[in-house]
Design a protein around this motif. Structure first.
Motif, PDB file in Angstrom:
ATOM      1  N   PRO A 145      27.139  79.977  66.959  1.00 45.62           N
ATOM      2  CA  PRO A 145      27.399  81.069  66.014  1.00 45.62           C
ATOM      3  C   PRO A 145      27.524  80.545  64.586  1.00 45.62           C
ATOM      4  CG  PRO A 145      29.452  80.391  67.018  1.00 45.62           C
ATOM      5  CD  PRO A 145      28.360  79.554  67.664  1.00 45.62           C
ATOM      6  N   ILE A 146      27.675  81.465  63.659  1.00 50.71           N
ATOM      7  CA  ILE A 146      28.095  81.137  62.290  1.00 50.71           C
ATOM      8  C   ILE A 146      29.463  81.758  62.105  1.00 50.71           C
ATOM      9  CG2 ILE A 146      27.626  81.535  59.847  1.00 50.71           C
ATOM     10  CD1 ILE A 146      24.746  81.312  60.343  1.00 50.71           C
ATOM     11  N   VAL A 147      30.357  81.016  61.490  1.00 51.15           N
ATOM     12  CA  VAL A 147      31.679  81.543  61.165  1.00 51.15           C
ATOM     13  C   VAL A 147      31.765  81.605  59.645  1.00 51.15           C
ATOM     14  CG1 VAL A 147      34.166  81.090  61.218  1.00 51.15           C
ATOM     15  CG2 VAL A 147      32.774  80.659  63.262  1.00 51.15           C
ATOM     16  N   SER A 148      32.108  82.784  59.134  1.00 49.51           N
ATOM     17  CA  SER A 148      32.117  83.008  57.690  1.00 49.51           C
ATOM     18  C   SER A 148      33.501  83.482  57.256  1.00 49.51           C
ATOM     19  CB  SER A 148      31.043  84.062  57.387  1.00 49.51           C
ATOM     20  OG  SER A 148      31.261  84.664  56.146  1.00 49.51           O
ATOM     21  N   VAL A 149      34.075  82.795  56.280  1.00 54.51           N
ATOM     22  CA  VAL A 149      35.443  83.071  55.839  1.00 54.51           C
ATOM     23  C   VAL A 149      35.417  83.542  54.390  1.00 54.51           C
ATOM     24  CG1 VAL A 149      37.731  82.047  55.472  1.00 54.51           C
ATOM     25  CG2 VAL A 149      36.295  81.243  57.362  1.00 54.51           C
ATOM     26  N   SER A 150      36.056  84.674  54.116  1.00 54.77           N
ATOM     27  CA  SER A 150      36.120  85.213  52.755  1.00 54.77           C
ATOM     28  C   SER A 150      37.497  84.960  52.164  1.00 54.77           C
ATOM     29  CB  SER A 150      35.855  86.726  52.771  1.00 54.77           C
ATOM     30  OG  SER A 150      34.525  86.992  53.151  1.00 54.77           O
ATOM     31  N   LEU A 151      37.529  84.488  50.925  1.00 52.76           N
ATOM     32  CA  LEU A 151      38.802  84.216  50.240  1.00 52.76           C
ATOM     33  C   LEU A 151      38.743  84.783  48.832  1.00 52.76           C
ATOM     34  CD1 LEU A 151      39.189  80.476  51.321  1.00 52.76           C
ATOM     35  CD2 LEU A 151      40.556  82.400  52.170  1.00 52.76           C
ATOM     36  N   GLY A 152      39.851  85.390  48.405  1.00 57.55           N
ATOM     37  CA  GLY A 152      39.924  85.890  47.036  1.00 57.55           C
ATOM     38  C   GLY A 152      39.440  87.316  46.915  1.00 57.55           C
ATOM     39  N   TRP A 181      29.387  85.535  63.974  1.00 59.37           N
ATOM     40  CA  TRP A 181      28.260  86.151  64.632  1.00 59.37           C
ATOM     41  C   TRP A 181      27.341  85.143  65.270  1.00 59.37           C
ATOM     42  CZ3 TRP A 181      26.880  87.955  59.336  1.00 59.37           C
ATOM     43  CH2 TRP A 181      25.697  87.396  58.866  1.00 59.37           C
ATOM     44  N   GLY A 182      26.704  85.620  66.311  1.00 63.22           N
ATOM     45  CA  GLY A 182      25.816  84.741  67.055  1.00 63.22           C
ATOM     46  C   GLY A 182      25.040  85.556  68.062  1.00 63.22           C
ATOM     47  N   GLY A 183      24.438  84.877  69.001  1.00 63.85           N
ATOM     48  CA  GLY A 183      23.714  85.574  70.048  1.00 63.85           C
ATOM     49  C   GLY A 183      22.571  86.402  69.481  1.00 63.85           C
ATOM     50  N   PRO A 184      22.467  87.660  69.917  1.00 61.13           N
ATOM     51  CA  PRO A 184      21.279  88.454  69.626  1.00 61.13           C
ATOM     52  C   PRO A 184      21.051  88.722  68.135  1.00 61.13           C
ATOM     53  CG  PRO A 184      23.002  89.802  70.664  1.00 61.13           C
ATOM     54  CD  PRO A 184      23.427  88.375  70.786  1.00 61.13           C
ATOM     55  N   VAL A 185      22.102  88.643  67.311  1.00 61.28           N
ATOM     56  CA  VAL A 185      21.954  88.991  65.886  1.00 61.28           C
ATOM     57  C   VAL A 185      21.995  87.761  64.983  1.00 61.28           C
ATOM     58  CG1 VAL A 185      22.860  91.325  66.187  1.00 61.28           C
ATOM     59  CG2 VAL A 185      24.450  89.452  65.657  1.00 61.28           C
ATOM     60  N   ARG A 186      21.937  86.591  65.577  1.00 64.01           N
ATOM     61  CA  ARG A 186      22.114  85.350  64.831  1.00 64.01           C
ATOM     62  C   ARG A 186      21.174  85.235  63.628  1.00 64.01           C
ATOM     63  NH1 ARG A 186      21.877  81.564  62.345  1.00 64.01           N
ATOM     64  NH2 ARG A 186      22.525  79.408  62.651  1.00 64.01           N
ATOM     65  N   ARG A 187      19.972  85.803  63.757  1.00 61.31           N
ATOM     66  CA  ARG A 187      19.011  85.685  62.656  1.00 61.31           C
ATOM     67  C   ARG A 187      18.812  86.995  61.881  1.00 61.31           C
ATOM     68  NH1 ARG A 187      14.794  82.047  65.936  1.00 61.31           N
ATOM     69  NH2 ARG A 187      16.172  82.805  67.595  1.00 61.31           N
ATOM     70  N   ASN A 188      19.786  87.916  62.000  1.00 58.56           N
ATOM     71  CA  ASN A 188      19.646  89.175  61.265  1.00 58.56           C
ATOM     72  C   ASN A 188      19.789  88.960  59.751  1.00 58.56           C
ATOM     73  OD1 ASN A 188      19.571  90.309  63.815  1.00 58.56           O
ATOM     74  ND2 ASN A 188      20.845  92.056  63.244  1.00 58.56           N
ATOM     75  N   TYR A 189      19.123  89.852  59.011  1.00 61.06           N
ATOM     76  CA  TYR A 189      19.255  89.829  57.557  1.00 61.06           C
ATOM     77  C   TYR A 189      20.661  90.257  57.141  1.00 61.06           C
ATOM     78  CZ  TYR A 189      14.392  88.859  56.651  1.00 61.06           C
ATOM     79  OH  TYR A 189      13.176  88.236  56.564  1.00 61.06           O
ATOM     80  N   HIS A 190      21.160  89.644  56.078  1.00 62.74           N
ATOM     81  CA  HIS A 190      22.489  89.964  55.571  1.00 62.74           C
ATOM     82  C   HIS A 190      22.600  89.476  54.138  1.00 62.74           C
ATOM     83  CE1 HIS A 190      22.573  85.895  57.115  1.00 62.74           C
ATOM     84  NE2 HIS A 190      23.443  85.653  56.148  1.00 62.74           N
ATOM     85  N   GLY A 191      23.614  89.968  53.437  1.00 62.34           N
ATOM     86  CA  GLY A 191      23.830  89.542  52.056  1.00 62.34           C
ATOM     87  C   GLY A 191      25.093  90.188  51.529  1.00 62.34           C
ATOM     88  N   VAL A 192      25.382  89.963  50.247  1.00 63.55           N
ATOM     89  CA  VAL A 192      26.536  90.628  49.632  1.00 63.55           C
ATOM     90  C   VAL A 192      26.106  91.281  48.331  1.00 63.55           C
ATOM     91  CG1 VAL A 192      28.309  89.162  50.702  1.00 63.55           C
ATOM     92  CG2 VAL A 192      27.370  88.524  48.463  1.00 63.55           C
ATOM     93  N   LEU A 193      26.744  92.438  48.024  1.00 59.61           N
ATOM     94  CA  LEU A 193      26.483  93.135  46.770  1.00 59.61           C
ATOM     95  C   LEU A 193      27.180  92.393  45.616  1.00 59.61           C
ATOM     96  CD1 LEU A 193      26.857  96.898  47.842  1.00 59.61           C
ATOM     97  CD2 LEU A 193      24.820  95.448  47.865  1.00 59.61           C
ATOM     98  N   THR A 194      26.916  92.844  44.420  1.00 61.93           N
ATOM     99  CA  THR A 194      27.456  92.206  43.211  1.00 61.93           C
ATOM    100  C   THR A 194      28.991  92.210  43.202  1.00 61.93           C
ATOM    101  OG1 THR A 194      25.503  93.007  42.069  1.00 61.93           O
ATOM    102  CG2 THR A 194      27.347  92.335  40.695  1.00 61.93           C
ATOM    103  N   LEU A 195      29.566  91.054  42.919  1.00 63.81           N
ATOM    104  CA  LEU A 195      31.035  90.971  42.842  1.00 63.81           C
ATOM    105  C   LEU A 195      31.535  91.705  41.605  1.00 63.81           C
ATOM    106  CD1 LEU A 195      33.571  89.568  44.229  1.00 63.81           C
ATOM    107  CD2 LEU A 195      33.471  88.002  42.289  1.00 63.81           C
ATOM    108  N   LYS A 196      32.538  92.547  41.831  1.00 59.57           N
ATOM    109  CA  LYS A 196      33.175  93.243  40.709  1.00 59.57           C
ATOM    110  C   LYS A 196      34.316  92.393  40.174  1.00 59.57           C
ATOM    111  CE  LYS A 196      32.047  97.961  41.954  1.00 59.57           C
ATOM    112  NZ  LYS A 196      32.342  98.742  43.162  1.00 59.57           N
ATOM    113  N   ALA A 197      34.566  92.505  38.868  1.00 58.21           N
ATOM    114  CA  ALA A 197      35.650  91.743  38.240  1.00 58.21           C
ATOM    115  C   ALA A 197      36.994  92.150  38.832  1.00 58.21           C
ATOM    116  CB  ALA A 197      35.646  91.981  36.731  1.00 58.21           C
ATOM    117  N   GLY A 198      37.898  91.215  38.901  1.00 57.72           N
ATOM    118  CA  GLY A 198      39.229  91.493  39.428  1.00 57.72           C
ATOM    119  C   GLY A 198      40.100  90.276  39.193  1.00 57.72           C
ATOM    120  N   THR A 203      43.016  83.303  43.735  1.00 57.59           N
ATOM    121  CA  THR A 203      41.714  82.783  43.272  1.00 57.59           C
ATOM    122  C   THR A 203      41.319  83.292  41.890  1.00 57.59           C
ATOM    123  OG1 THR A 203      40.420  84.601  44.203  1.00 57.59           O
ATOM    124  CG2 THR A 203      40.899  82.736  45.673  1.00 57.59           C
ATOM    125  N   GLY A 204      42.205  84.082  41.264  1.00 58.45           N
ATOM    126  CA  GLY A 204      41.880  84.592  39.936  1.00 58.45           C
ATOM    127  C   GLY A 204      40.650  85.479  39.978  1.00 58.45           C
ATOM    128  N   GLY A 205      39.642  85.148  39.190  1.00 63.08           N
ATOM    129  CA  GLY A 205      38.456  85.993  39.058  1.00 63.08           C
ATOM    130  C   GLY A 205      37.338  85.659  40.031  1.00 63.08           C
TER     131      GLY A 205
END
Ligand code: MD6
Ligand code: FE
Length: 216
Positions: A145-152, A181-198, A203-205
């Motif tokens: 699988p891939i393990v993805s961690v979000s911070l901030g 995620w892994g298994g059947p969706v391991r190669r699915n398309y994915h991405g993130v939208l534009t980060l908004k200021a905050g 983690t500050g900005g």
């Protein structure tokens, strides 16, 4: 480790299935946040964040660095994993223990036992940065699988299908959320939208994303 059915305000489920084989573990890394951020600083003191170039000649809007035996790189020659950091000419920094432990625990929670990543890509987003829909397909072993961690700061994550045109579902990822995620969706398309200021207390900005892979 203890698990509660609901966390925080008591309305958000602790685990959310985005698709068969793709799971969000809400707040799974929030307790480890400060230690993970300190480890990111240590990695970046050895292999600094940089803006890599795509094969098409664009500059990526998120800054990146890596740790582990292999690091993901892109330049005019393509996308690939490399044992040496092209900026420093040295091996990538070691994978911090706190990274390895968290990645293995999250993978196991999602049903993938004995996950031992050999690569961690660290993305740092500033306001305006984004990542277009892409596949993670430069690894050798798609059974892992891939393990993805979000911070901030939070960001909207898009999770699509096996074809670029498949309409994505959108889910907001906040501090401490982990996607496995892994298994059947391991190669699915994915991405993130534009980060908004905050302004996040830890983690500050910025928003950081760690993606752990078994690349070799
Ligand atoms: C990000 N994440 O969250 C970008 N890739 O900033 C990814 O590209 C990604 O979150 C593979 C698996 C999980 C991910
Ligand atoms: Fe990805």
């Amino acid at each position: 480790m203890t698990f509660e059915l609901f966390d925080g305000e008591g309305v958000e489920p602790r685990r959310e299935i985005i698709a068969e084989g793709a799971l969000v573990l809400r707040g799974f890394a929030s307790g480890t946040g400060p230690a993970l951020l300190a480890a990111i600083d240590l990695v970046a003191s050895q292999s600094p964040f940089r803006f890599m170039e795509t094969p098409g000649g664009h500059t990526m809007s998120a800054a990146m660095t890596c740790c582990g035996e292999l690091g993901w790189v892109t330049d005019r020659r393509g996308y690939r994993y490399e044992a040496m950091d092209p900026v420093t000419g040295q091996a990538w920094p070691r994978m911090p223990e706190v990274f390895l432990k968290l990645a293995a625990e999250a993978a196991s929670e999602a049903g993938f036992d004995d996950f031992v990543p050999d690569a961690c890509l660290i993305n740092r987003y500033q306001p305006g940065a984004k990542m277009g829909l892409h596949q993670d397909r430069d690894e050798r072993d798609f059974s892992q699988p891939i393990v993805s961690v979000s911070l901030g700061l939070p960001i909207v994550f898009q999770f699509g299908g096996p074809r670029r045109n498949d309409p994505p579902v959108r889910v907001t990822l906040g501090h401490g959320d982990v996607v496995v995620w892994g298994g059947p969706v391991r190669r699915n398309y994915h991405g993130v939208l534009t980060l908004k200021a905050g302004d996040h207390p830890l983690t500050g900005g910025y928003r950081y994303n760690l993606t752990f892979r078994k690349a070799s």
